[in-house]
Scaffold this motif. Structure first.
Motif, PDB file in Angstrom:
ATOM      1  N   ASP A 238       0.870  -1.150   0.149  1.00 15.08           N
ATOM      2  CA  ASP A 238      -0.057  -0.076   0.055  1.00 15.08           C
ATOM      3  C   ASP A 238       0.914   1.256   0.014  1.00 15.08           C
ATOM      4  N   ALA A 239       1.004   2.049  -1.142  1.00  9.15           N
ATOM      5  CA  ALA A 239       1.972   3.070  -1.354  1.00  9.15           C
ATOM      6  C   ALA A 239       1.310   4.236  -0.433  1.00  9.15           C
ATOM      7  N   SER A 240      -0.109   4.325  -0.129  1.00  7.55           N
ATOM      8  CA  SER A 240      -0.570   5.360   0.828  1.00  7.55           C
ATOM      9  C   SER A 240       0.132   5.194   2.294  1.00  7.55           C
ATOM     10  N   THR A 241       0.042   3.989   2.762  1.00  9.48           N
ATOM     11  CA  THR A 241       0.706   3.872   4.135  1.00  9.48           C
ATOM     12  C   THR A 241       2.263   4.359   4.095  1.00  9.48           C
ATOM     13  N   CYS A 242       2.983   4.162   2.982  1.00  5.97           N
ATOM     14  CA  CYS A 242       4.346   4.535   3.085  1.00  5.97           C
ATOM     15  C   CYS A 242       4.402   5.973   3.012  1.00  5.97           C
ATOM     16  N   TYR A 243       3.697   6.509   1.871  1.00  3.18           N
ATOM     17  CA  TYR A 243       3.729   8.090   2.039  1.00  3.18           C
ATOM     18  C   TYR A 243       3.294   8.689   3.255  1.00  3.18           C
ATOM     19  N   PHE A 244       2.154   8.230   3.944  1.00  3.55           N
ATOM     20  CA  PHE A 244       1.998   8.983   5.256  1.00  3.55           C
ATOM     21  C   PHE A 244       3.245   8.538   6.312  1.00  3.55           C
ATOM     22  N   LEU A 245       3.860   7.617   6.106  1.00  2.29           N
ATOM     23  CA  LEU A 245       4.985   7.454   7.062  1.00  2.29           C
ATOM     24  C   LEU A 245       6.087   8.155   6.786  1.00  2.29           C
ATOM     25  N   TYR A 246       6.175   8.791   5.624  1.00  4.58           N
ATOM     26  CA  TYR A 246       7.253   9.818   5.214  1.00  4.58           C
ATOM     27  C   TYR A 246       6.737  11.022   5.787  1.00  4.58           C
ATOM     28  N   LEU A 247       5.651  11.260   5.679  1.00  4.06           N
ATOM     29  CA  LEU A 247       4.826  12.893   6.319  1.00  4.06           C
ATOM     30  C   LEU A 247       5.079  12.484   7.854  1.00  4.06           C
ATOM     31  N   ALA A 248       4.621  11.516   8.532  1.00  3.81           N
ATOM     32  CA  ALA A 248       4.754  11.481   9.930  1.00  3.81           C
ATOM     33  C   ALA A 248       6.185  11.556  10.684  1.00  3.81           C
ATOM     34  N   PHE A 249       7.174  11.087   9.765  1.00  2.00           N
ATOM     35  CA  PHE A 249       8.340  10.954  10.221  1.00  2.00           C
ATOM     36  C   PHE A 249       9.121  12.268  10.175  1.00  2.00           C
ATOM     37  N   LEU A 250       8.467  13.283   9.180  1.00  2.00           N
ATOM     38  CA  LEU A 250       9.299  14.439   9.096  1.00  2.00           C
ATOM     39  C   LEU A 250       9.077  15.401  10.320  1.00  2.00           C
ATOM     40  N   PRO A 251       8.049  15.660  10.970  1.00  2.00           N
ATOM     41  CA  PRO A 251       8.008  16.597  12.030  1.00  2.00           C
ATOM     42  C   PRO A 251       8.692  15.994  13.228  1.00  2.00           C
ATOM     43  N   LEU A 252       9.120  14.721  12.989  1.00  2.00           N
ATOM     44  CA  LEU A 252       9.788  13.947  14.265  1.00  2.00           C
ATOM     45  C   LEU A 252      11.215  14.141  14.157  1.00  2.00           C
ATOM     46  N   ASP A 253      11.712  15.028  13.247  1.00  2.00           N
ATOM     47  CA  ASP A 253      13.032  15.298  12.773  1.00  2.00           C
ATOM     48  C   ASP A 253      13.926  14.018  12.603  1.00  2.00           C
ATOM     49  N   LYS A 254      13.382  13.189  11.731  1.00  2.00           N
ATOM     50  CA  LYS A 254      13.860  11.983  11.232  1.00  2.00           C
ATOM     51  C   LYS A 254      13.631  11.863   9.700  1.00  2.00           C
ATOM     52  N   LYS A 255      14.648  12.716   9.179  1.00  2.00           N
ATOM     53  CA  LYS A 255      14.470  12.969   7.589  1.00  2.00           C
ATOM     54  C   LYS A 255      14.863  11.694   7.051  1.00  2.00           C
ATOM     55  N   ASN A 256      16.058  11.169   7.538  1.00  2.00           N
ATOM     56  CA  ASN A 256      16.652  10.013   6.724  1.00  2.00           C
ATOM     57  C   ASN A 256      15.191   8.992   6.661  1.00  2.00           C
ATOM     58  N   THR A 257      14.760   8.661   7.669  1.00  2.00           N
ATOM     59  CA  THR A 257      13.930   7.714   7.822  1.00  2.00           C
ATOM     60  C   THR A 257      12.600   7.949   6.930  1.00  2.00           C
ATOM     61  N   ALA A 258      12.198   9.370   6.999  1.00  2.00           N
ATOM     62  CA  ALA A 258      11.309   9.760   6.247  1.00  2.00           C
ATOM     63  C   ALA A 258      11.578   9.602   4.777  1.00  2.00           C
ATOM     64  N   ASP A 259      12.695   9.906   4.262  1.00  2.00           N
ATOM     65  CA  ASP A 259      12.956   9.695   2.980  1.00  2.00           C
ATOM     66  C   ASP A 259      13.010   8.451   2.431  1.00  2.00           C
ATOM     67  N   GLU A 260      13.373   7.353   3.163  1.00  2.00           N
ATOM     68  CA  GLU A 260      13.103   5.874   2.882  1.00  2.00           C
ATOM     69  C   GLU A 260      11.596   5.490   2.642  1.00  2.00           C
ATOM     70  N   TRP A 261      10.872   6.076   3.388  1.00  2.00           N
ATOM     71  CA  TRP A 261       9.571   5.636   3.197  1.00  2.00           C
ATOM     72  C   TRP A 261       8.971   6.313   2.169  1.00  2.00           C
ATOM     73  N   LYS A 262       9.451   7.424   1.765  1.00  2.00           N
ATOM     74  CA  LYS A 262       9.134   8.199   0.537  1.00  2.00           C
ATOM     75  C   LYS A 262       9.556   7.282  -0.834  1.00  2.00           C
ATOM     76  N   LYS A 263      10.699   6.768  -0.770  1.00  2.00           N
ATOM     77  CA  LYS A 263      11.233   6.037  -2.063  1.00  2.00           C
ATOM     78  C   LYS A 263      10.464   4.651  -1.978  1.00  2.00           C
ATOM     79  N   ARG A 264       9.974   4.030  -0.720  1.00  2.00           N
ATOM     80  CA  ARG A 264       9.124   2.808  -1.136  1.00  2.00           C
ATOM     81  C   ARG A 264       7.772   3.281  -1.649  1.00  2.00           C
TER      82      ARG A 264
END
Length: 507
Positions: free
Chosen positions: A460-486
């Motif tokens: 489910d791409a939507s779940t991955c994209y929301f994980l990208y969005l949710a990690f950004l405000p937690l200052d976890k940009k690298n993790t966020a970017d990994e989810w965006k790639k997925r």
């Protein structure tokens, strides 16, 4: 083990040209008790020399034929009948209907008085009735009430049931439901509530449909007991063990339609659809008039996305039993999938008229109105489903969807968490929880539930994209970017879209 082939007789022929003996004079409660009390017995079963269970019995033939519940005997070693100081342990089992939970015993005595049956075609809601039974082994407990329903019940194979308010308790099963003239109209089946005032009885005419074994021929009970145990195991949720038991039944009785039907249900519940279809087909080959099997096969076709065959089988079930509430619900589901909401709603409303206590139908009506965008009406139907059954888990998820659509994320979370607490494990539930927490800026909770959703559905791409969005405000940009790639890997077209466009597509 090879079972002996039985020549089937029917009680109607044994008792005479008509099984129904009429009396039209209304009696007082005292007169009714005096008339029927000598026809009611206590039934005790034993296992390993210990009392195992207790129920009631009714004398239906003056030479010693007694009707009781089969379930009281299933799995036991010995059975005795008791009336006052008279105890009888010598009996023959001469007829069983496992599905309706009825068993006929023949005892060697002429001391009992036969309780006369009457036609039940003119029963009406509000009619006075009397229950006479032996709860807890107390003989001839006599209670008065009303017929409160002539309805169908989901998953109840004996669909034509009398609902009544006369109080019954444990051990009343197999007792008599009596009308105002002192005639038998039903055999007490079970209580639906702990207070014992919402109860069911099998209509008396069902007694006269029970197949009898040819006189002098021994009845083989092994497959009856195995089937009964398998059915109880299935209804308790132990599907793997139930499947073993049903297959054992089919080894003994391969053409037993109910065993094929329940085997199909096990496979259907486990989403093994081809096997479910195979056994359901077998049930219908043996018994082409098996309305429940047609309805089950319709649901199997639903799972296979074959809505035309689903409609055909649901209509076949209704043609066989026009009062089958579950089949109208199934037909409604089929038309809802075809986006024909008018016909779907019409069938749902028919189902409710037949069974006003059927929570699934209210939930399905809620889905129709949710799909139409009428959230107020949808919420009303969902809440009605919960009033009918507070444990109907799917509705909590549906209500969560409604609150999300209305932007009431806190109420959505409350409903969705109830669904989780009650065992609803579905990626959409966890995804919606993640989204609700995200829009409340509760990002850690959002990450938790989006991660749970992803573990259930990694495509489910939507779940991955929301994980990208949710990690950004937690200052976890690298993790966020990994989810965006997925997410982009699953949805390559998102690579050229901005965040606003992607969120619009997700919604």
């Amino acid at each position: 083990m090879n079972l002996k082939k039985s020549i089937i007789l029917y009680i109607v022929y044994v008792l005479g040209a008509s099984p129904f003996l009429y009396s039209q004079t209304t009696l007082t409660p005292q007169q009714i008790f005096e008339k029927v009390s000598s026809s009611i017995l206590s039934v005790y079963t034993f296992k390993n020399s210990q009392i195992f269970s207790q129920s009631s019995g009714v004398v239906i033939k003056d030479k010693g034929w007694v009707i009781t519940t089969y379930s009281v005997f299933a799995g036991c070693d010995k059975l005795i009948l008791k009336q006052g100081n008279l105890i009888l342990s010598h009996y023959s089992i001469i007829g069983i209907d496992v599905e309706k939970d009825l068993m006929i015993l023949s005892v060697e005595t002429s001391l009992f008085n036969q309780l006369k049956s009457t036609d039940v075609s003119n029963l009406s809601i509000g009619q006075n009735v009397f229950a006479v039974s032996c709860p807890f082994g107390l003989e001839n407990i006599f209670t008065e009430g009303l017929i409160s329903g002539l309805r169908l019940f989901e998953n109840q194979e004996s669909k034509n049931l009398i609902q009544f308010t006369a109080t019954v308790s444990n051990g009343s099963q197999g007792g008599a439901l009596i009308n105002e003239v002192g005639n038998l109209i039903g055999i007490i089946s079970r209580s639906m509530t702990s207070d014992g005032n919402r109860n069911l009885a099998v209509p008396a005419y069902e007694i006269y449909k029970i197949p009898l074994i040819k006189p002098g021929e021994n009845m083989e009970l092994e497959w009856f007991n195995t089937f009964y145990n398998a059915k109880n195991t299935f209804l308790s949720g132990k599907t793997d063990r139930a499947l073993e038991l049903f297959k054992n039944v089919l080894k003994l009785k391969p053409d037993f339609p109910e065993a094929n039907y329940y085997t199909s249900r096990v496979f259907y519940n486990n989403s093994v659809l081809d096997s479910a279809l195979f056994y359901c087909d077998k049930a219908l080959i043996v018994n082409p008039g098996y309305s429940s099997a047609f309805n089950l096969r319709a649901l199997i076709y639903y799972a296979k996305n074959n809505f035309e065959l689903m409609i055909n089988d649901a209509l076949s079930a209704i043609a066989l039993d026009s009062l089958y509430a579950n089949a109208y619900n199934t037909l409604g589901i089929a038309y809802m999938q075809k986006k024909d909401f008018t016909i779907a709603e019409k069938n749902y409303l028919k189902s409710i008229r037949l069974n006003p206590d059927y929570p699934a139908v209210y939930s399905n009506l809620g889905v129709i109105y949710e799909m139409k965008g009428d959230f107020t009406q949808a919420e009303m139907y969902y809440n009605t489903a919960l009033i009918k059954d507070s444990g109907y888990v799917q509705v909590y998820g549906n209500l969560g969807n409604i609150f999300m659509r209305k932007g009431d994320y806190r109420s959505a979370i409350r409903m969705l968490l109830k669904a989780v607490e009650k065992g609803r494990k579905h990626p959409v539930i966890y995804y919606n929880l993640g989204e609700s927490y995200y829009f409340l800026d509760m990002y850690e909770d959002a990450v938790k539930y989006f991660t749970d959703a992803y573990e259930m559905d990694e495509q489910d791409a939507s779940t991955c994209y929301f994980l990208y969005l949710a990690f950004l405000p937690l200052d976890k940009k690298n993790t966020a970017d990994e989810w965006k790639k997925r997410a982009v890997k699953l949805k390559p077209e998102w690579k050229k879209m901005n965040e606003k466009k992607i969120l619009e597509e997700i919604k």
